[in-house]
Design a protein around this motif. Sequence first.
Motif, PDB file in Angstrom:
ATOM      1  N   PRO A  14       0.814  -1.223   0.000  1.00  0.00           N
ATOM      2  CA  PRO A  14       0.000   0.000   0.000  1.00  0.00           C
ATOM      3  C   PRO A  14       0.850   1.277   0.000  1.00  0.00           C
ATOM      4  CG  PRO A  14      -0.279  -1.228   2.067  1.00  0.00           C
ATOM      5  CD  PRO A  14       0.586  -2.053   1.175  1.00  0.00           C
ATOM      6  N   LEU A  15       2.030   1.228   0.608  1.00  0.00           N
ATOM      7  CA  LEU A  15       2.901   2.403   0.631  1.00  0.00           C
ATOM      8  C   LEU A  15       3.447   2.717  -0.757  1.00  0.00           C
ATOM      9  CD1 LEU A  15       4.903   1.743   3.935  1.00  0.00           C
ATOM     10  CD2 LEU A  15       2.963   3.299   3.609  1.00  0.00           C
ATOM     11  N   SER A  16       3.579   1.703  -1.594  1.00  0.00           N
ATOM     12  CA  SER A  16       4.099   1.914  -2.949  1.00  0.00           C
ATOM     13  C   SER A  16       3.055   2.537  -3.866  1.00  0.00           C
ATOM     14  CB  SER A  16       4.571   0.586  -3.557  1.00  0.00           C
ATOM     15  OG  SER A  16       3.472  -0.223  -3.959  1.00  0.00           O
ATOM     16  N   GLY A  17       1.772   2.346  -3.534  1.00  0.00           N
ATOM     17  CA  GLY A  17       0.707   2.858  -4.387  1.00  0.00           C
ATOM     18  C   GLY A  17       0.532   2.055  -5.664  1.00  0.00           C
ATOM     19  N   LEU A  18       1.218   0.921  -5.753  1.00  0.00           N
ATOM     20  CA  LEU A  18       1.159   0.087  -6.959  1.00  0.00           C
ATOM     21  C   LEU A  18       0.340  -1.173  -6.703  1.00  0.00           C
ATOM     22  CD1 LEU A  18       4.921   0.141  -8.035  1.00  0.00           C
ATOM     23  CD2 LEU A  18       3.045   1.451  -9.041  1.00  0.00           C
ATOM     24  N   PRO A  19      -0.346  -1.651  -7.734  1.00  0.00           N
ATOM     25  CA  PRO A  19      -0.973  -2.962  -7.588  1.00  0.00           C
ATOM     26  C   PRO A  19       0.118  -4.035  -7.493  1.00  0.00           C
ATOM     27  CG  PRO A  19      -1.287  -2.117  -9.823  1.00  0.00           C
ATOM     28  CD  PRO A  19      -0.596  -1.045  -9.040  1.00  0.00           C
ATOM     29  N   LEU A  20      -0.209  -5.130  -6.869  1.00  0.00           N
ATOM     30  CA  LEU A  20       0.763  -6.200  -6.635  1.00  0.00           C
ATOM     31  C   LEU A  20       1.454  -6.649  -7.922  1.00  0.00           C
ATOM     32  CD1 LEU A  20       2.104  -8.259  -4.766  1.00  0.00           C
ATOM     33  CD2 LEU A  20       0.083  -9.712  -5.070  1.00  0.00           C
ATOM     34  N   ARG A  21       0.725  -6.750  -8.996  1.00  0.00           N
ATOM     35  CA  ARG A  21       1.305  -7.252 -10.243  1.00  0.00           C
ATOM     36  C   ARG A  21       2.366  -6.310 -10.822  1.00  0.00           C
ATOM     37  NH1 ARG A  21      -1.342 -11.818 -11.816  1.00  0.00           N
ATOM     38  NH2 ARG A  21      -3.143 -12.263 -10.527  1.00  0.00           N
ATOM     39  N   ASP A  63      -0.959 -14.937 -14.607  1.00  0.00           N
ATOM     40  CA  ASP A  63      -2.272 -14.307 -14.779  1.00  0.00           C
ATOM     41  C   ASP A  63      -3.354 -15.015 -13.971  1.00  0.00           C
ATOM     42  OD1 ASP A  63      -1.178 -12.411 -16.451  1.00  0.00           O
ATOM     43  OD2 ASP A  63      -1.963 -13.291 -18.301  1.00  0.00           O
ATOM     44  N   ALA A  64      -3.237 -16.336 -13.828  1.00  0.00           N
ATOM     45  CA  ALA A  64      -4.236 -17.113 -13.103  1.00  0.00           C
ATOM     46  C   ALA A  64      -4.003 -17.126 -11.587  1.00  0.00           C
ATOM     47  CB  ALA A  64      -4.239 -18.550 -13.629  1.00  0.00           C
ATOM     48  N   ALA A  65      -2.859 -16.637 -11.143  1.00  0.00           N
ATOM     49  CA  ALA A  65      -2.495 -16.705  -9.727  1.00  0.00           C
ATOM     50  C   ALA A  65      -3.290 -15.701  -8.890  1.00  0.00           C
ATOM     51  CB  ALA A  65      -0.997 -16.434  -9.560  1.00  0.00           C
ATOM     52  N   SER A  66      -3.578 -16.102  -7.674  1.00  0.00           N
ATOM     53  CA  SER A  66      -4.217 -15.196  -6.709  1.00  0.00           C
ATOM     54  C   SER A  66      -3.156 -14.254  -6.141  1.00  0.00           C
ATOM     55  CB  SER A  66      -4.833 -16.001  -5.568  1.00  0.00           C
ATOM     56  OG  SER A  66      -3.801 -16.606  -4.789  1.00  0.00           O
ATOM     57  N   ASP A  67      -3.598 -13.193  -5.494  1.00  0.00           N
ATOM     58  CA  ASP A  67      -2.648 -12.283  -4.855  1.00  0.00           C
ATOM     59  C   ASP A  67      -1.823 -13.006  -3.790  1.00  0.00           C
ATOM     60  OD1 ASP A  67      -3.481 -10.241  -6.490  1.00  0.00           O
ATOM     61  OD2 ASP A  67      -4.435  -9.055  -4.904  1.00  0.00           O
ATOM     62  N   ALA A  68      -2.448 -13.916  -3.062  1.00  0.00           N
ATOM     63  CA  ALA A  68      -1.724 -14.669  -2.027  1.00  0.00           C
ATOM     64  C   ALA A  68      -0.618 -15.513  -2.664  1.00  0.00           C
ATOM     65  CB  ALA A  68      -2.679 -15.545  -1.238  1.00  0.00           C
ATOM     66  N   GLU A  69      -0.917 -16.144  -3.799  1.00  0.00           N
ATOM     67  CA  GLU A  69       0.106 -16.931  -4.491  1.00  0.00           C
ATOM     68  C   GLU A  69       1.233 -16.030  -4.975  1.00  0.00           C
ATOM     69  OE1 GLU A  69      -1.790 -20.678  -6.787  1.00  0.00           O
ATOM     70  OE2 GLU A  69      -2.693 -18.737  -7.309  1.00  0.00           O
ATOM     71  N   LEU A  70       0.872 -14.892  -5.575  1.00  0.00           N
ATOM     72  CA  LEU A  70       1.893 -13.959  -6.064  1.00  0.00           C
ATOM     73  C   LEU A  70       2.793 -13.493  -4.926  1.00  0.00           C
ATOM     74  CD1 LEU A  70      -0.070 -11.747  -8.608  1.00  0.00           C
ATOM     75  CD2 LEU A  70       1.651 -13.480  -9.117  1.00  0.00           C
ATOM     76  N   MET A  71       2.201 -13.150  -3.795  1.00  0.00           N
ATOM     77  CA  MET A  71       3.013 -12.700  -2.657  1.00  0.00           C
ATOM     78  C   MET A  71       3.968 -13.794  -2.210  1.00  0.00           C
ATOM     79  SD  MET A  71       1.215 -10.201  -0.030  1.00  0.00           S
ATOM     80  CE  MET A  71       0.409  -8.707  -0.525  1.00  0.00           C
TER      81      MET A  71
END
Length: 122
Positions: free
Chosen positions: A50-57, A76-84
Amino acid sequence: MPNEVLVLAYAGCDTCRKAQKWLKEQGVAHRVRPIVEEPPTVAELRQWLPLSGLPLRKWLNLSGQSYRALGKAKVDAASDAELMSWLAADGKLVKRPVLVSGSTVLVGFQPEAWARALTPAR
C-alpha cells in the motif's frame, strides 16, 4: 534523514547499480539488502504494497527468467496470495530495485521519483 534508506537490489542488475551510484552521488546514506538472498517477506510485502501505491502485479519483474519460467498464463491465473508467496520466495521475480524509506516505497529506479521521495519537505 531520520529513517534508514533501504535498497533491495541484485548485484547483477544494471538498473540496481545505476540506482546505487545515483544514491552515492546524491549523498544519500543507505543500506543495500541483496534481494536474491533476502527477498521481501510476505509481511514486508503486505506493509510495503500500500505504501508503494502500486498494484501487486506491478511488483513483478516481467523481463526476468523467474517470470518466464512461471509463464504468463500461470501468473495471470495466480491469486494475490500466491503472487506474494512467489515474490517472497524468489527475489529475482521482484521488479528492482526497491527503495524503502519511512513510509515511502518505490519499485524500480526513476531518478526523478527517487529525488522527490528523498528530498526533505521544506
